[in-house]
Design an enzyme around this catalytic site. Structure first.
Site, PDB file in Angstrom:
ATOM      1  N   ARG A 104      43.929  19.556  24.916  1.00 39.58           N
ATOM      2  CA  ARG A 104      44.899  18.470  25.674  1.00 39.58           C
ATOM      3  C   ARG A 104      44.302  17.142  25.898  1.00 39.58           C
ATOM      4  NH1 ARG A 104      45.779  22.704  30.309  1.00 39.58           N
ATOM      5  NH2 ARG A 104      45.071  24.320  29.153  1.00 39.58           N
ATOM      6  N   GLU A 141      37.528  29.086  33.559  1.00 37.83           N
ATOM      7  CA  GLU A 141      38.082  29.438  34.452  1.00 37.83           C
ATOM      8  C   GLU A 141      38.602  31.012  34.013  1.00 37.83           C
ATOM      9  OE1 GLU A 141      41.420  27.242  35.837  1.00 37.83           O
ATOM     10  OE2 GLU A 141      41.173  27.992  37.848  1.00 37.83           O
TER      11      GLU A 141
HETATM   12  O1  LIG Z   1      37.202  22.687  34.356  1.00 41.67           O
HETATM   13  P1  LIG Z   1      37.292  24.025  33.478  1.00 41.67           P
HETATM   14  O2  LIG Z   1      37.271  25.394  33.974  1.00 41.67           O
HETATM   15  O3  LIG Z   1      36.231  23.828  32.163  1.00 41.67           O
HETATM   16  O4  LIG Z   1      38.878  24.184  32.730  1.00 41.67           O
HETATM   17  C1  LIG Z   1      39.366  22.801  32.135  1.00 41.67           C
HETATM   18  C2  LIG Z   1      39.792  23.198  30.706  1.00 41.67           C
HETATM   19  O5  LIG Z   1      40.808  24.132  30.520  1.00 41.67           O
HETATM   20  C3  LIG Z   1      41.745  23.706  29.873  1.00 41.67           C
HETATM   21  O6  LIG Z   1      41.681  23.905  28.269  1.00 41.67           O
HETATM   22  P2  LIG Z   1      41.478  25.392  27.479  1.00 41.67           P
HETATM   23  O7  LIG Z   1      40.273  25.755  27.495  1.00 41.67           O
HETATM   24  O8  LIG Z   1      42.494  26.479  28.384  1.00 41.67           O
HETATM   25  O9  LIG Z   1      42.067  25.088  26.161  1.00 41.67           O
HETATM   26  P3  LIG Z   1      43.495  24.397  25.556  1.00 41.67           P
HETATM   27  O10 LIG Z   1      43.559  23.039  26.007  1.00 41.67           O
HETATM   28  O11 LIG Z   1      43.444  24.516  24.211  1.00 41.67           O
HETATM   29  O12 LIG Z   1      44.633  25.052  26.312  1.00 41.67           O
HETATM   30  C4  LIG Z   1      41.985  22.300  30.079  1.00 41.67           C
HETATM   31  O13 LIG Z   1      42.496  21.602  28.938  1.00 41.67           O
HETATM   32  C5  LIG Z   1      40.414  21.873  30.166  1.00 41.67           C
HETATM   33  O14 LIG Z   1      39.988  21.488  28.901  1.00 41.67           O
HETATM   34  N1  LIG Z   2      44.741  26.052  36.487  1.00 38.29           N
HETATM   35  C1  LIG Z   2      44.653  25.380  35.259  1.00 38.29           C
HETATM   36  N2  LIG Z   2      45.969  25.033  34.823  1.00 38.29           N
HETATM   37  C2  LIG Z   2      46.108  24.594  33.536  1.00 38.29           C
HETATM   38  N3  LIG Z   2      44.995  24.591  32.639  1.00 38.29           N
HETATM   39  C3  LIG Z   2      43.907  25.043  33.125  1.00 38.29           C
HETATM   40  N4  LIG Z   2      42.700  25.479  32.414  1.00 38.29           N
HETATM   41  C4  LIG Z   2      41.886  25.942  33.250  1.00 38.29           C
HETATM   42  N5  LIG Z   2      42.385  25.989  34.531  1.00 38.29           N
HETATM   43  C5  LIG Z   2      43.667  25.736  34.414  1.00 38.29           C
END
Ligand SMILES: O=P(O)(O)OC[C@H]1O[C@H](OP(=O)(O)OP(=O)(O)O)[C@H](O)[C@@H]1O
Ligand SMILES: Nc1ncnc2[nH]cnc12
Length: 201
Positions: A104, A141
């Protein structure tokens, strides 16, 4: 609008919501928005961005309040405001690298990089980059992951900012900053459009 409250960089929990009405405060807490981590003015743009982010309970697993930015991307004004707030925060600060976290961070990072006349450096999931990489493991998370960056993409005299959509535990941004810090002279800041209030948002 919003009373002009300001949040210091990386310190979303200090955003002052006390002056807002109860209904508005709850909405903003749930979807916390934008630029809390960036330190931008807590202005009308922030409220507008907040209102476009959809919250989906129990996705991808029970207990997670998923902050869905895809609904914000459907609203060109809110999307533009988000980019503008990031750019306003860092213009004239000598930023030479915007590093975007897959996936993202790739939505926001390249546009911000172009506006700042900076390089865009993708921080990717494992085994996606074809050249020599350095990597960093981190906890999420909901799981664990690893992030990789091309060696040489960031140089010793660069000033870098990491961009992503959301901070939950902060593990992803910490890993990104560690990766960048191995190469750049300065990686003092990171940005996210949403800052969750602890695990599970
Ligand atoms: O603060 P944190 O607990 O580390 O979580 C935040 C991260 O989680 C999500 O990405 P995700 O790893 O789900 O990957 P994606 O963007 O490919 O869905 C979001 O876009 C952040 O990069
Ligand atoms: N609560 C949340 N919503 C969207 N993206 C996430 N990545 C980690 N935690 C998330």
């Amino acid at each position: 609008a919003g009373g002009g409250a300001r949040a210091p960089a990386g310190s979303s929990s200090t955003v002052r919501l006390g002056s807002l009405g109860g209904k508005r405060r709850r909405r903003l807490r749930g979807a916390v928005v934008a630029m809390a981590a960036a330190g931008a003015d807590f202005d009308a743009r922030v409220a507008r961005i907040a209102s476009t982010i959809r919250v989906i309970p129990d996705f991808p697993k029970p207990g997670i309040m998923f902050q869905d930015i895809t609904t914000m991307l459907l609203n060109p004004e809110a999307f533009r405001d988000t980019i503008d707030l990031f750019v306003e925060r860092y213009k004239d600060k000598g930023i030479t690298v915007i590093a975007g976290v897959e996936a993202r961070g790739f939505i926001f990072g390249p546009t911000i990089a172009l506006a700042l006349n900076a390089k865009f450096v993708p921080l990717r999931k494992p085994k996606k980059l074809p050249g020599e990489v350095i990597s960093e493991e981190y906890s999420l998370e909901y799981g664990t992951d690893k992030m990789e960056m091309h060696v040489g993409a960031v140089e010793p005299n660069d000033r870098a900012v990491v961009v992503d959509d959301l901070i939950a535990t902060g593990g992803t941004l910490c890993a990104a900053v560690k990766l960048i810090a191995t190469s750049a002279a300065w990686s003092g800041s990171s940005l996210a459009a949403i800052a969750c209030w602890g695990r599970g948002c």
